[in-house]
Write an enzyme that holds these catalytic residues in place. Structure first.
Site, PDB file in Angstrom:
ATOM      1  NE  ARG A   1      -2.422  -6.873   1.680  1.00 30.88           N
ATOM      2  CZ  ARG A   1      -2.745  -5.850   0.941  1.00 30.88           C
ATOM      3  NH1 ARG A   1      -3.055  -5.771  -0.088  1.00 30.88           N
ATOM      4  NH2 ARG A   1      -2.612  -4.742   1.380  1.00 30.88           N
TER       5      ARG A   1
ATOM      6  CG  PHE B   1     -13.935  -3.491 -10.625  1.00 35.79           C
ATOM      7  CD1 PHE B   1     -15.058  -4.152 -11.059  1.00 35.79           C
ATOM      8  CD2 PHE B   1     -14.044  -2.975  -9.354  1.00 35.79           C
ATOM      9  CE1 PHE B   1     -16.262  -4.618 -10.291  1.00 35.79           C
ATOM     10  CE2 PHE B   1     -14.804  -3.655  -8.549  1.00 35.79           C
ATOM     11  CZ  PHE B   1     -16.011  -4.469  -8.955  1.00 35.79           C
TER      12      PHE B   1
ATOM     13  CE1 TYR C   1      -3.595  -9.132  -3.565  1.00 38.58           C
ATOM     14  CE2 TYR C   1      -2.771  -6.788  -3.362  1.00 38.58           C
ATOM     15  CZ  TYR C   1      -3.686  -7.878  -2.801  1.00 38.58           C
ATOM     16  OH  TYR C   1      -4.645  -7.770  -1.972  1.00 38.58           O
TER      17      TYR C   1
ATOM     18  CG  ASN D   1     -11.793  -1.465   0.869  1.00 41.90           C
ATOM     19  OD1 ASN D   1     -12.883  -1.856   1.146  1.00 41.90           O
ATOM     20  ND2 ASN D   1     -11.442   0.041   0.605  1.00 41.90           N
ATOM     21  N   GLY D   2      -7.478  -3.304   0.974  1.00 38.02           N
ATOM     22  CA  GLY D   2      -6.585  -4.226   0.526  1.00 38.02           C
ATOM     23  C   GLY D   2      -6.088  -4.933   1.675  1.00 38.02           C
TER      24      GLY D   2
ATOM     25  N   GLY E   1      -7.678   3.527  -8.264  1.00 36.53           N
ATOM     26  CA  GLY E   1      -6.597   3.955  -9.158  1.00 36.53           C
ATOM     27  C   GLY E   1      -5.852   2.997 -10.062  1.00 36.53           C
TER      28      GLY E   1
ATOM     29  CG  ASP F   1      -7.403   4.155   2.985  1.00 36.17           C
ATOM     30  OD1 ASP F   1      -7.120   3.503   2.009  1.00 36.17           O
ATOM     31  OD2 ASP F   1      -6.797   4.705   3.840  1.00 36.17           O
TER      32      ASP F   1
ATOM     33  CD  GLU G   1      -2.710  -1.395   0.268  1.00 35.77           C
ATOM     34  OE1 GLU G   1      -2.933  -0.344  -0.525  1.00 35.77           O
ATOM     35  OE2 GLU G   1      -3.219  -2.342  -0.079  1.00 35.77           O
TER      36      GLU G   1
ATOM     37  CG  HIS H   1     -13.241  -0.907  -2.816  1.00 37.99           C
ATOM     38  ND1 HIS H   1     -12.222  -1.334  -2.998  1.00 37.99           N
ATOM     39  CD2 HIS H   1     -12.828   0.429  -2.666  1.00 37.99           C
ATOM     40  CE1 HIS H   1     -11.061  -0.468  -3.052  1.00 37.99           C
ATOM     41  NE2 HIS H   1     -11.766   0.725  -2.639  1.00 37.99           N
TER      42      HIS H   1
END
Length: 430
Positions: A178, A118, A203, A173-174, A114, A171, A31, A167
């Protein structure tokens, strides 16, 4: 799932710490965090603040550490399904003290990802989308007796890709995706899978393809990551088995009297080394507290076990013999000194110095590389005159070998002060 054998609590504890730092570093690096592995460990394990690095990066490391602790609680309670409330709590831990207003709350605005074509669903659809995901997660997170590797990989991959498709948060979300992926792995009885910083582009490309229902690339990446984790567990189990088998063979060679003598020598030696470490730490802490500029960090890796001690005493080999490391940092300049155990050097042996296992000193060369060189192999002039330290129990004295290969006895308190003083003068005096 392949089996690695029963690991001792000590080995499991070390693996847990290793994977935790590895996960935090890589997940945050994906990130954009600027912390390296060593800095991540200092922030998480010692609560230190790294000068010159963004406070946000350091807060993210601490937050993800807390989230992983909560994740372990969720993983242990296998009878309780994972719910939407658990997901929001994970997100709260990830974002607290960084974006409190949105921590643990679904987003109320449209977002774009970004570099991706999608487009996530609009905020008015998030509640129903997360309800569907939550219902699936309840079932998937209670696998019962299902512990097959293929099923675990598919379930973990689906959890990740489905979540990032929704999503749901503004902020983080990634990171949460994981975490959920690894929660499924843990529920299925596997170690965590770490997507590394080096695989960042792969990834993101795999996630982009997953948005059009092609999970092949993502499943392949996750499969390789879990295989790597399993290999690391197997390596730890193999090392443990080797140590146990070696200890058994040694035990057969020793009679009762020899065992007692060897054990007594080890305890005396170990206590001497602990005293040395304690005094060096105290000296470093005292200087750090009184220094107007710069910082000194002390990293303790634990003492040497009896089996490894015997192996090194008999000029055998042993893995993972690090004792401690001292990191000096003044402005942009830094120096790291690593102390580790080994058999006495040929110089010590040639001079007939009566020591069992010695402490060797190395320095990071070049600075920032995490590559260490023996001090007596460094040709630069700024080398402290302490390259090897032994202990003679009969004389109750520490024996020091310098860069000139001369050996001298040294009182432990003066030895500690001398080393710290020489590092400051030679590395930072210019």
């Amino acid at each position: 799932m392949r089996t690695t054998g029963a690991l001792t609590p000590e080995v499991l504890g070390k693996l847990r710490k290793y994977f935790k730092i590895k996960n935090i570093y890589n997940s945050n690096a994906i990130e954009g965090s600027t912390l390296d592995v060593g800095e991540t460990r200092l922030v998480v394990e010692q609560g230190l603040t790294i000068s010159g690095k963004p406070l946000k990066d350091q807060a993210e490391a601490k937050n993800l550490s807390a989230a992983l602790d909560f994740l372990e609680e969720l993983a242990r309670n296998t009878e309780t399904p994972i719910t939407e409330a658990d997901i929001r709590q994970l997100h709260y831990l990830v974002l607290t003290d960084i974006n409190r207003e949105n921590a643990g709350r679904y987003r109320s605005v449209p977002v774009e990802i970004g570099g991706s074509e999608f487009k996530p669903p609009n905020p008015e659809h998030i509640a129903s989308e997360m309800n569907d995901f939550g219902q699936w997660l309840k079932s998937a997170s209670s696998p019962g007796t299902l512990f097959m590797q293929d099923e675990a990989i598919l379930a973990a991959s689906a959890a990740h890709t489905w979540f990032v498709t929704v999503h749901p948060f503004i902020d983080g979300n990634g990171r949460v995706a994981r975490l959920l992926m690894n929660l499924l792995f843990m529920r299925y009885g596997f170690p965590i899978a770490v997507i590394t910083r080096e695989d960042r582009s792969r990834y993101y490309d795999a996630l982009e393809l997953s948005q059009v229902s092609d999970l092949t690339g993502f499943v392949s990446l996750v499969s390789e990551s879990i295989e790597e984790s399993l290999e690391e567990y197997e390596a730890a189990a193999s090392e443990q088995r080797d140590a146990q088998e070696w200890a058994k063979s040694i035990a057969l060679k020793f009679g009762a009297k020899e065992k007692v003598t060897a054990s007594n020598h080890y305890e005396v030696w170990k206590n001497a080394m602990e005293l040395l470490k304690s005094l060096i730490r105290q000296t470093a802490d005292l200087l750090d507290a009184n220094a107007n500029i710069g910082k000194i960090y002390f990293n303790d890796f634990g003492n040497l076990g009896f089996e490894k001690y015997l192996s090194l005493k008999n000029y055998g080999s042993a893995k993972k013999t690090w004792f401690f490391r001292i990191d000096f940092k003044i402005g942009a300049r830094s120096a790291r000194y690593l102390f580790f155990f080994g058999s006495p050097s040929h110089v010590m042996r040639a001079l007939g110095v009566d020591v069992d296992v010695t402490l060797h000193v190395s320095r990071e060369e070049p600075a920032g590389s995490f590559h260490y060189e023996f001090l007596d192999q460094i040709t630069a002039p700024n080398v402290p005159n302490v390259v090897e330290i032994g202990y003679n129990p009969e004389r109750e004295a520490f024996v020091v070998r310098g860069v000139d290969s001369r050996v001298r006895e040294e009182k432990v308190d003066s030895l500690c002060r001398l080393f710290i003083q020489e590092v400051v003068e030679k590395d930072f005096g210019g």
